[in-house]
Write an enzyme that holds these catalytic residues in place. Sequence first.
Site, PDB file in Angstrom:
ATOM      1  N   PRO A 315      64.354   3.645 131.388  1.00  0.00           N
ATOM      2  CA  PRO A 315      64.670   2.553 130.468  1.00  0.00           C
ATOM      3  C   PRO A 315      64.975   1.301 131.289  1.00  0.00           C
ATOM      4  O   PRO A 315      65.728   1.368 132.253  1.00  0.00           O
ATOM      5  CB  PRO A 315      65.923   3.052 129.730  1.00  0.00           C
ATOM      6  CG  PRO A 315      66.507   4.116 130.592  1.00  0.00           C
ATOM      7  CD  PRO A 315      65.382   4.691 131.404  1.00  0.00           C
ATOM      8  N   THR A 317      65.934  -2.689 130.733  1.00  0.00           N
ATOM      9  CA  THR A 317      66.232  -3.817 129.862  1.00  0.00           C
ATOM     10  C   THR A 317      65.325  -5.004 130.191  1.00  0.00           C
ATOM     11  O   THR A 317      65.099  -5.297 131.371  1.00  0.00           O
ATOM     12  CB  THR A 317      67.730  -4.198 130.007  1.00  0.00           C
ATOM     13  OG1 THR A 317      68.487  -3.111 129.488  1.00  0.00           O
ATOM     14  CG2 THR A 317      68.070  -5.448 129.238  1.00  0.00           C
ATOM     15  N   CYS A 400      75.417   2.583 132.685  1.00  0.00           N
ATOM     16  CA  CYS A 400      75.435   1.118 132.731  1.00  0.00           C
ATOM     17  C   CYS A 400      76.704   0.627 133.427  1.00  0.00           C
ATOM     18  O   CYS A 400      77.810   0.981 133.041  1.00  0.00           O
ATOM     19  CB  CYS A 400      75.330   0.525 131.318  1.00  0.00           C
ATOM     20  SG  CYS A 400      75.244  -1.267 131.352  1.00  0.00           S
ATOM     21  N   HIS A 469      70.890   9.189 138.159  1.00  0.00           N
ATOM     22  CA  HIS A 469      70.577   8.125 139.119  1.00  0.00           C
ATOM     23  C   HIS A 469      71.536   8.329 140.295  1.00  0.00           C
ATOM     24  O   HIS A 469      72.751   8.266 140.108  1.00  0.00           O
ATOM     25  CB  HIS A 469      70.770   6.752 138.432  1.00  0.00           C
ATOM     26  CG  HIS A 469      70.559   5.590 139.354  1.00  0.00           C
ATOM     27  ND1 HIS A 469      70.949   4.306 139.041  1.00  0.00           N
ATOM     28  CD2 HIS A 469      70.005   5.517 140.592  1.00  0.00           C
ATOM     29  CE1 HIS A 469      70.633   3.489 140.047  1.00  0.00           C
ATOM     30  NE2 HIS A 469      70.071   4.196 140.981  1.00  0.00           N
ATOM     31  N   ASN A 501      66.664  10.404 139.893  1.00  0.00           N
ATOM     32  CA  ASN A 501      66.233   9.011 139.783  1.00  0.00           C
ATOM     33  C   ASN A 501      66.784   8.199 140.945  1.00  0.00           C
ATOM     34  O   ASN A 501      67.951   8.289 141.270  1.00  0.00           O
ATOM     35  CB  ASN A 501      66.712   8.457 138.421  1.00  0.00           C
ATOM     36  CG  ASN A 501      66.573   6.948 138.277  1.00  0.00           C
ATOM     37  OD1 ASN A 501      67.514   6.256 137.913  1.00  0.00           O
ATOM     38  ND2 ASN A 501      65.402   6.415 138.563  1.00  0.00           N
ATOM     39  N   GLY A 502      65.893   7.437 141.567  1.00  0.00           N
ATOM     40  CA  GLY A 502      66.336   6.507 142.585  1.00  0.00           C
ATOM     41  C   GLY A 502      65.339   6.294 143.701  1.00  0.00           C
ATOM     42  O   GLY A 502      65.001   7.227 144.433  1.00  0.00           O
ATOM     43  N   ASP A 503      64.814   5.072 143.776  1.00  0.00           N
ATOM     44  CA  ASP A 503      64.062   4.573 144.936  1.00  0.00           C
ATOM     45  C   ASP A 503      62.648   5.102 145.121  1.00  0.00           C
ATOM     46  O   ASP A 503      62.051   4.852 146.169  1.00  0.00           O
ATOM     47  CB  ASP A 503      64.824   4.841 146.250  1.00  0.00           C
ATOM     48  CG  ASP A 503      66.232   4.300 146.226  1.00  0.00           C
ATOM     49  OD1 ASP A 503      66.445   3.261 145.574  1.00  0.00           O
ATOM     50  OD2 ASP A 503      67.114   4.922 146.844  1.00  0.00           O
ATOM     51  N   ARG A 526      62.101   0.835 139.221  1.00  0.00           N
ATOM     52  CA  ARG A 526      61.523  -0.304 139.934  1.00  0.00           C
ATOM     53  C   ARG A 526      60.152   0.011 140.516  1.00  0.00           C
ATOM     54  O   ARG A 526      59.284  -0.856 140.590  1.00  0.00           O
ATOM     55  CB  ARG A 526      62.499  -0.766 141.018  1.00  0.00           C
ATOM     56  CG  ARG A 526      63.771  -1.380 140.437  1.00  0.00           C
ATOM     57  CD  ARG A 526      64.861  -1.465 141.483  1.00  0.00           C
ATOM     58  NE  ARG A 526      65.142  -0.142 142.035  1.00  0.00           N
ATOM     59  CZ  ARG A 526      65.744   0.078 143.194  1.00  0.00           C
ATOM     60  NH1 ARG A 526      66.129  -0.932 143.931  1.00  0.00           N
ATOM     61  NH2 ARG A 526      65.962   1.315 143.604  1.00  0.00           N
TER      62      ARG A 526
HETATM   63  C1  LIG Z   1      65.365  -4.526 135.475  1.00  0.00           C
HETATM   64  C2  LIG Z   1      66.119  -3.262 135.264  1.00  0.00           C
HETATM   65  C3  LIG Z   1      66.638  -2.967 134.009  1.00  0.00           C
HETATM   66  C4  LIG Z   1      67.326  -1.763 133.792  1.00  0.00           C
HETATM   67  N1  LIG Z   1      67.771  -1.452 132.535  1.00  0.00           N
HETATM   68  C5  LIG Z   1      68.341  -0.225 132.307  1.00  0.00           C
HETATM   69  C6  LIG Z   1      68.696   0.195 130.994  1.00  0.00           C
HETATM   70  O1  LIG Z   1      68.519  -0.511 129.995  1.00  0.00           O
HETATM   71  N2  LIG Z   1      69.264   1.420 130.845  1.00  0.00           N
HETATM   72  C7  LIG Z   1      69.477   2.255 131.914  1.00  0.00           C
HETATM   73  O2  LIG Z   1      69.980   3.367 131.734  1.00  0.00           O
HETATM   74  N3  LIG Z   1      69.155   1.882 133.154  1.00  0.00           N
HETATM   75  C8  LIG Z   1      68.573   0.676 133.371  1.00  0.00           C
HETATM   76  N4  LIG Z   1      68.194   0.339 134.633  1.00  0.00           N
HETATM   77  C9  LIG Z   1      68.363   1.318 135.723  1.00  0.00           C
HETATM   78  C10 LIG Z   1      67.077   2.135 135.892  1.00  0.00           C
HETATM   79  O3  LIG Z   1      66.798   2.858 134.715  1.00  0.00           O
HETATM   80  C11 LIG Z   1      67.149   3.119 137.074  1.00  0.00           C
HETATM   81  O4  LIG Z   1      68.183   4.036 136.841  1.00  0.00           O
HETATM   82  C12 LIG Z   1      67.425   2.414 138.389  1.00  0.00           C
HETATM   83  O5  LIG Z   1      66.631   1.251 138.527  1.00  0.00           O
HETATM   84  C13 LIG Z   1      67.167   3.328 139.583  1.00  0.00           C
HETATM   85  O6  LIG Z   1      65.848   3.807 139.587  1.00  0.00           O
HETATM   86  P1  LIG Z   1      64.706   3.161 140.532  1.00  0.00           P
HETATM   87  O7  LIG Z   1      65.208   3.221 141.931  1.00  0.00           O
HETATM   88  O8  LIG Z   1      63.509   4.038 140.299  1.00  0.00           O
HETATM   89  O9  LIG Z   1      64.533   1.756 140.076  1.00  0.00           O
HETATM   90  C14 LIG Z   1      67.523  -0.863 134.857  1.00  0.00           C
HETATM   91  C15 LIG Z   1      67.007  -1.191 136.115  1.00  0.00           C
HETATM   92  C16 LIG Z   1      66.305  -2.357 136.330  1.00  0.00           C
HETATM   93  C17 LIG Z   1      65.753  -2.647 137.689  1.00  0.00           C
END
Ligand SMILES: Cc1cc2nc3c(=O)[nH]c(=O)nc-3n(C[C@H](O)[C@H](O)[C@H](O)COP(=O)(O)O)c2cc1C
Length: 656
Positions: A315, A317, A400, A469, A501-503, A526
Amino acid sequence: MSEPVAVSITLEESTRGKGLAPIKQEFRKTKWFEDNEVEDINTAAFGDDEVEGQKFENGDSNAGGNRKARGQNKKRKRTHVTDDIKLCPYIAAGDNDKCNWGDKCKFTHNIEEYLKLKPADLGERCVNFEVYGRCRAGYACRYLQAHFKDGKLVVDEERERNAPVTVKNGITPETMAALRKHTFNFEKSEAFLKEIQAEIDAEIAMKEENTQRRLASMLAEPASATTDSPASTIVEAPSTPISDKLKKVAEVEQVSTDIETTPSGIVTSVETSQQTEVVSETSISPAKEEQPVGPIFDINDKKKLNFKDKTYLAPLTTVGNLPFRRICKEFGVDITCGEMAMATNLLQGQKTEWALTKRHASEDLFGIQIAGYKTEQLVKACQVINETVDVDFVDLNMGCPIDMLFNKGGGSALLDSHGKMLKMLRGMQHVLDPPVTVKFRTGVKDNHPTAHKLVPKLESVGIGMGTLHGRSRQQRYTRLADWDYIKGIKRLTNDMALFGNGDVLSWEQYYQQKEESGVDGIMIGRGALIKPWIFEEIKTRRHWDISSSERFDMLKKFCDYGLEHWGTDTMGINSTRRFLCEWQSFLYRYIPVGLLEVLPQQMNERPPPYYGRDELETLMASPRASDWIKITDRILGPAPEDFKFIPKHKANSFEG
Ligand SMILES: Cc1cc2nc3c(=O)[nH]c(=O)nc-3n(C[C@H](O)[C@H](O)[C@H](O)COP(=O)(O)O)c2cc1C
Ligand SMILES: [Zn+2]
Ligand SMILES: [Zn+2]
């Protein structure tokens, strides 16, 4: 040792060591731009925190009704999002007798005059007319020539009749009215809340009884036996130590039953600990554990979903909007999730918040994420969700980090409020037919993970899937996610599927983390924003050296989907442009495969200044927001002169 190897080692040292991506020497340049215009260089767009928090910008947690605040940096100027002269939407759509305002309508009803002043069309084809046979922007469409003949709007009735239903969910006027007038029937939620209240009352009664019993036994004890200090030989007057003890017991009871504190220590309300929980280490000690499941529902009735080995788009935002998710679906992602929706805003019947529940037909395994800080609000919002929209799961946001939510006890504050969390989850399960999932972090504080204490509780209430995460709230995006901890958590689970989840930014990392940690699947955030084709790379286990023109085609498609979603009038085009810029603030971080000395690209490395293999590839790598607008110009026509885009993230300077 041969020259090239030595060079490559030097390159590794001179780039990787500094957190710079190893770009082949021949593509490197000394600085990004010849001019010295650095003001609008993007600052690293790598934190979710600011983005997740933008719902609360201007201190307005109810900003949903006014999406102006959404996706906008405070410094960002308003741009021309509407035409100078505005045509009544009814007249625009050709519904001449639908406007009840007549002469009093604040928009013009004069089509001829409007068309004379209207800016020129942006293109020949209108995506909405193509898909639906009718364009809802009508005369206000910026591609009007596609459905305008002999001074009249054209409707392709045949196509309209056969038009597919491509988007589901949102809110109907009836539901909106019922929520706003407080006439929605919440019997089901209320039954649960009543049951919970009965449990709370029973627990309070039991605690009171225990207190009484303890007090009575203390009063019965001889004073000397109750004194364990070395001074126990001194015989004190019995009244003093006993009254002290009474005070102490009373204090303990007070703390455990009466006060709800927020993680920041602010007392927000005085309730019973069963409704809320004191946030402290002791609150998660086994002695105070909640009875996990009440008699009110049977968790086995829940529809079970198989999440195993599926790829999951996080998810996100703002950037995780429906048009973006369509792109990811086309690249093969399995599970998609809507942007975080606030329970309070949903309950107020805010149309923009309900828009976050919208689901495209291609999203065949789709859930929505909900956030809130009060059990009652979450349960009621979920009841409305259950009765009015079609989703495969509902995810509770327990990660969050934003203060606004955290200080009220929602988002990642739930990580330390197990009692409240369990009530929320039980309530959600009571009112929802689809399964409930959760998204959480390692803990609130850095170096103090607590998620392992949470997992057995999640299992006890039959949560379908949890996504961890691997970072704490405090950690934000510093340092990499802790996959060792995720692995440990996976070992603790039995029935609940666990996603990590992460990176993850490459297919190698995906399989490596998955195999090493043993998780059931991986959520990608991301990585998907930077390169949505990551899902295809995962499925085919190859690096795709995608060309700039293929990437450009993807952006064109996004704009088509955007115009379909946000509309083809000036306002819809402006939204599409703005969301494309938001996405571009991640996309520019992609380094083409053919330019890298060492594969794969890593999330924590930033590219040094470099040239692409063609003009477009160079432009797409630009960290400058004005260049992102140039890319939108090529697809959506020239941006209005006063269109400015400043990405939300103002973290570390990209150059520094
Ligand atoms: C632009 C952006 C918006 C995000 N919005 C949400 C959100 O609405 N709800 C949520 O649980 N996590 C949100 N996250 C966190 C991501 O879901 C995810 O847990 C976090 O980016 C780590 O994963 P990644 O390393 O694959 O990016 C957001 C992250 C980013 C970068
Ligand atoms: Zn009107
Ligand atoms: Zn149109």
